[in-house]
Scaffold this motif. Sequence first.
Motif, PDB file in Angstrom:
ATOM      1  N   TYR A  96       5.315 -28.939 -29.043  1.00 40.74           N
ATOM      2  CA  TYR A  96       4.292 -28.988 -30.084  1.00 40.74           C
ATOM      3  C   TYR A  96       3.686 -27.608 -30.297  1.00 40.74           C
ATOM      4  O   TYR A  96       3.445 -26.885 -29.334  1.00 40.74           O
ATOM      5  CB  TYR A  96       3.177 -29.962 -29.699  1.00 40.74           C
ATOM      6  CG  TYR A  96       3.635 -31.388 -29.662  1.00 40.74           C
ATOM      7  CD1 TYR A  96       3.497 -32.216 -30.774  1.00 40.74           C
ATOM      8  CD2 TYR A  96       4.223 -31.915 -28.519  1.00 40.74           C
ATOM      9  CE1 TYR A  96       3.918 -33.533 -30.749  1.00 40.74           C
ATOM     10  CE2 TYR A  96       4.656 -33.234 -28.482  1.00 40.74           C
ATOM     11  CZ  TYR A  96       4.504 -34.039 -29.592  1.00 40.74           C
ATOM     12  OH  TYR A  96       4.928 -35.329 -29.562  1.00 40.74           O
ATOM     13  N   THR A 110       2.038 -29.770 -34.687  1.00 41.54           N
ATOM     14  CA  THR A 110       3.347 -29.919 -35.310  1.00 41.54           C
ATOM     15  C   THR A 110       4.365 -30.221 -34.214  1.00 41.54           C
ATOM     16  O   THR A 110       4.488 -29.453 -33.254  1.00 41.54           O
ATOM     17  CB  THR A 110       3.763 -28.633 -36.057  1.00 41.54           C
ATOM     18  OG1 THR A 110       2.760 -28.332 -37.029  1.00 41.54           O
ATOM     19  CG2 THR A 110       5.106 -28.791 -36.735  1.00 41.54           C
ATOM     20  N   GLY A 126       4.357 -23.991 -37.399  1.00 40.64           N
ATOM     21  CA  GLY A 126       3.428 -25.009 -37.839  1.00 40.64           C
ATOM     22  C   GLY A 126       2.474 -24.405 -38.859  1.00 40.64           C
ATOM     23  O   GLY A 126       2.392 -23.181 -38.993  1.00 40.64           O
TER      24      GLY A 126
END
Length: 171
Positions: A96, A110, A126
């Motif tokens: 992430y 994200t 992201g």
Amino acid sequence: MASNTTPHHSGNSSLKFTKGAQGMKIYPRNFNIVWGNDTRYWNVPKNTDLAAELCQVSWLEVTGGVVGTKAGKSYEVGFSVSLNPDAFGWGKYPIYIMIKRGNEEKATWTKIMINPNQKGQFEIKGRLTRGSDHQIEGSDDGKLSFGLYEVWSGKWKGGLKIHFAYVKELP
């Protein structure tokens, strides 16, 4: 006498944001890396712009930040990474990217699946968009914080190189 050493690498999370077409590059020596000072887990360059290399961890946490960003603007944060031929632990569990601006109530996360067969240098990224800017009134310190995480699976992973991160203001 107590030692001031820590197993974690502390970088500079208050670099001044500079706006450019390609974004602002941030090199690994400026990241905060959990277990980054322990060579069993990471090889982190101290005074160069070389990549940080993950040997093996079960807790991947790499963070950084810049100051001087503006409320109401959208930002993209990306990491330029590559996998060594002997990389392991990728492709089964997501990683992430987190982005947060100021003293926001919420961060933007994200989810990314890394293809373990990916060759060469590639980007993972992201975005923090104007619509997701959950700014608390009067709390804007202009800081944009970001991170790369995989701390939930508890599975070992290694062979990732982080060449740099970038922060880019979007139109």
